[in-house]
Design a protein around this motif. Structure first.
Motif, short mmCIF file in Angstrom:
data_model
loop_
_atom_site.label_atom_id
_atom_site.label_comp_id
_atom_site.label_asym_id
_atom_site.label_seq_id
_atom_site.Cartn_x
_atom_site.Cartn_y
_atom_site.Cartn_z
N LEU A 61 0.80 -1.36 0.08
CA LEU A 61 -0.15 0.00 -0.11
C LEU A 61 1.03 1.33 -0.09
O LEU A 61 0.62 2.11 -0.68
N ALA A 62 2.17 1.29 0.92
CA ALA A 62 2.71 2.40 0.76
C ALA A 62 3.51 2.54 -0.60
O ALA A 62 3.91 3.68 -1.18
N TRP A 63 3.68 1.31 -1.19
CA TRP A 63 4.30 1.49 -2.60
C TRP A 63 3.41 2.09 -3.55
O TRP A 63 3.78 2.79 -4.36
N LEU A 64 2.14 1.99 -3.35
CA LEU A 64 1.12 2.48 -4.37
C LEU A 64 0.89 4.04 -4.23
O LEU A 64 0.16 4.80 -4.80
N GLY A 65 1.86 4.46 -2.88
CA GLY A 65 1.55 6.05 -2.72
C GLY A 65 0.41 6.21 -1.51
O GLY A 65 0.13 7.51 -1.68
N LEU A 66 -0.27 5.08 -1.15
CA LEU A 66 -1.26 5.56 -0.15
C LEU A 66 -0.65 5.72 1.30
O LEU A 66 0.10 5.22 1.93
N THR A 67 -1.45 6.67 2.03
CA THR A 67 -1.17 6.87 3.54
C THR A 67 -2.57 6.79 4.15
O THR A 67 -3.71 6.66 3.62
N LYS A 266 -6.37 -14.81 -3.99
CA LYS A 266 -5.43 -15.28 -3.26
C LYS A 266 -5.47 -16.61 -3.43
O LYS A 266 -4.45 -17.38 -3.68
N SER A 267 -6.50 -17.28 -3.14
CA SER A 267 -6.79 -18.96 -3.19
C SER A 267 -6.55 -19.45 -4.59
O SER A 267 -6.10 -20.55 -4.63
N ARG A 268 -6.60 -18.59 -5.51
CA ARG A 268 -6.34 -19.15 -6.94
C ARG A 268 -4.81 -18.66 -7.56
O ARG A 268 -4.42 -18.87 -8.61
N GLY A 269 -4.09 -18.08 -6.53
CA GLY A 269 -2.61 -17.75 -6.88
C GLY A 269 -2.67 -16.50 -7.99
O GLY A 269 -1.60 -16.46 -8.63
N SER A 270 -3.42 -15.69 -7.85
CA SER A 270 -3.40 -14.37 -8.62
C SER A 270 -2.36 -13.80 -8.56
O SER A 270 -1.37 -13.78 -7.19
N THR A 271 -1.44 -13.31 -9.57
CA THR A 271 -0.19 -12.61 -9.57
C THR A 271 -0.46 -11.34 -8.22
O THR A 271 -1.25 -10.40 -8.61
N ALA A 272 0.66 -11.32 -7.62
CA ALA A 272 0.61 -10.48 -6.38
C ALA A 272 1.16 -9.30 -6.82
O ALA A 272 1.95 -9.20 -7.84
N LEU A 273 0.89 -8.14 -6.28
CA LEU A 273 1.59 -6.96 -6.42
C LEU A 273 3.18 -6.87 -6.15
O LEU A 273 3.50 -6.01 -7.20
N ARG A 274 3.35 -7.56 -5.28
CA ARG A 274 5.02 -7.61 -5.22
C ARG A 274 5.45 -8.20 -6.57
O ARG A 274 7.04 -7.93 -6.89
N GLU A 275 4.78 -9.19 -6.94
CA GLU A 275 5.59 -9.80 -8.35
C GLU A 275 5.51 -8.79 -9.35
O GLU A 275 6.38 -8.80 -10.32
N LEU A 276 4.23 -7.88 -9.40
CA LEU A 276 4.36 -7.13 -10.57
C LEU A 276 5.40 -6.07 -10.37
O LEU A 276 6.07 -5.65 -11.34
N ALA A 278 8.48 -6.57 -8.90
CA ALA A 278 9.73 -7.05 -9.18
C ALA A 278 9.84 -7.18 -10.32
O ALA A 278 10.84 -7.27 -11.18
N GLY A 279 8.69 -7.26 -11.47
CA GLY A 279 8.87 -7.43 -12.91
C GLY A 279 8.83 -5.97 -13.48
O GLY A 279 9.21 -5.96 -14.75
N GLY A 280 9.05 -4.81 -12.68
CA GLY A 280 9.43 -3.81 -13.42
C GLY A 280 8.50 -2.70 -13.32
O GLY A 280 8.53 -1.64 -13.72
N LEU A 281 7.19 -3.06 -12.94
CA LEU A 281 6.09 -2.21 -13.15
C LEU A 281 6.21 -1.14 -11.78
O LEU A 281 6.51 -1.41 -10.69
N THR A 282 5.70 0.15 -12.26
CA THR A 282 5.81 1.20 -11.09
C THR A 282 4.36 1.43 -10.65
O THR A 282 3.37 0.78 -11.23
N ALA A 283 4.44 2.09 -9.46
CA ALA A 283 2.82 2.47 -8.68
C ALA A 283 2.09 3.09 -9.81
O ALA A 283 0.96 2.85 -10.13
N ALA A 284 2.85 4.01 -10.59
CA ALA A 284 1.94 4.90 -11.80
C ALA A 284 1.11 3.87 -12.84
O ALA A 284 0.34 3.99 -13.03
N ASP A 285 2.01 2.83 -13.16
CA ASP A 285 1.60 1.72 -13.80
C ASP A 285 0.28 1.28 -13.42
O ASP A 285 -0.68 1.09 -14.13
N ILE A 286 0.37 0.98 -12.07
CA ILE A 286 -0.77 0.19 -11.54
C ILE A 286 -2.06 1.35 -11.56
O ILE A 286 -3.10 0.68 -11.85
N TRP A 287 -1.73 2.26 -11.01
CA TRP A 287 -2.98 3.44 -11.25
C TRP A 287 -3.41 3.65 -12.49
O TRP A 287 -4.85 3.35 -12.71
N GLU A 288 -2.64 3.74 -13.55
CA GLU A 288 -3.02 3.81 -14.90
C GLU A 288 -3.99 2.53 -15.30
O GLU A 288 -4.87 2.66 -16.00
#
Length: 297
Positions: A61-67, A266-276, A278-288
């Motif tokens: 959540l902090a990585w996403l820029g949320l407080t 989570k139970s289906r093993g959906s890709t986690a934010l931390r994996e995204l 680590a794969g190079g996506l930024t918080a701005a990419d997630i927002w967009e």
């Protein structure tokens, strides 16, 4: 009154894009309504929740820029509060103990259907509805079970609960709101849930009970959550009426789906934010990607 929103994940796995969408939507609506949003950790399920997942949740959540304001309410520290609410409902004669396990209920259902009986009604989550499949216990019988080290669950007697609120001739309703501020009234259909469990055998409370109690304690005015929880609002609205608690306005958003059209989980093993991440996506990419305005610096 300043609007209060909340994001309330369970630390039983790593957050994925569906959680990010809900958190960002809560944050954006709180800003649009000139309100605040709270973070709440719903960790009553001690068999699945882990400290490592909770720590990862804060980091994501902090990585996403949320407080969020401190301190953060953690439900595992509030069990006494839920017990007190349960005791109030019990004093009203609205609870009964149940020793049957899910396996017991499934076996009773199988026996019934094997006998050629009509299909047994199910609740919105697909579970067999109560009462009728298994016997209710008296409080004395429950004490005998617990004295042998065999815990019991506590169920809401839906018939008695609905009769209790029907006495005041006020319909059981909740308010749906939209991002544009439009309001509409929804009639709750609590009966379709049957006798829901309000205290599980292992933890002494349930999602339904704890979420209602905490929303009231934290002054939550607007609940923003996924459509998969919309039907549960029937039960929450009923508990709020029985306990004399305010009913927030609700918005149930669409669910983020994978390429196969299944909701992320989570139970289906959906890709986690931390994996995204680590794969190079930024918080701005997630927002967009999730359709929100550019991530603030």
């Amino acid at each position: 009154m300043q609007p209060v929103f909340r994001f309330a994940p369970s630390p039983n796995g790593y957050l994925h894009l569906g959680h990010a969408y809900s958190a960002l939507l809560n944050n954006s609506l709180a800003m649009a309504f000139n309100g605040i949003w709270l973070l709440r950790i719903e960790d009553i399920d001690t068999t699945r929740c882990r400290p490592a997942f909770e720590q990862a949740l804060y980091e994501d959540l902090a990585w996403l820029g949320l407080t969020w304001p401190a301190p953060v309410l953690r439900q595992s520290r509030e069990l006494g509060v839920y017990r007190a609410a349960l005791a109030r409902l019990d004093a009203m004669g609205l609870l009964y103990p149940c020793a049957a396990s899910r396996q017991d209920i499934a076996a009773a259902l199988a026996r019934r259907e094997a006998g050629g009986a009509a299909s047994w009604p199910r609740d919105p989550d697909g579970a067999p509805r109560h009462p009728g499949l298994v016997d209710k216990l008296s409080h004395t019988e429950a004490e005998a079970f617990t004295s042998r080290g065999e815990p019991v669950a506590w169920r809401l007697d839906m018939g008695k609960a609905l009769a209790t609120i029907a006495a005041n001739d006020s319909p059981l309703v909740w308010t749906r709101f939209t991002a544009e501020g439009e309001l509409s009234t929804v009639v709750a259909q609590a009966a379709r849930w049957g006798d829901v469990v309000l205290a599980r055998k292992d933890i002494g409370t349930s999602y339904h009970l704890s979420v209602v109690v905490d929303d009231a304690r934290q002054g939550v005015t607007h609940v923003v959550r996924g459509k998969d929880l919309e039907a549960a609002t029937d039960v929450h609205c009923l508990l709020q009426r029985l306990l004399g608690l305010p009913t927030p306005a609700y918005l149930h958003h669409d669910l983020i789906q994978d390429s196969g059209g299944e909701k992320l989980a989570k139970s289906r093993g959906s890709t986690a934010l931390r994996e995204l991440r680590a794969g190079g996506l930024t918080a701005a990419d997630i927002w967009e990607r999730l359709g929100f305005a550019p991530c603030p610096d």
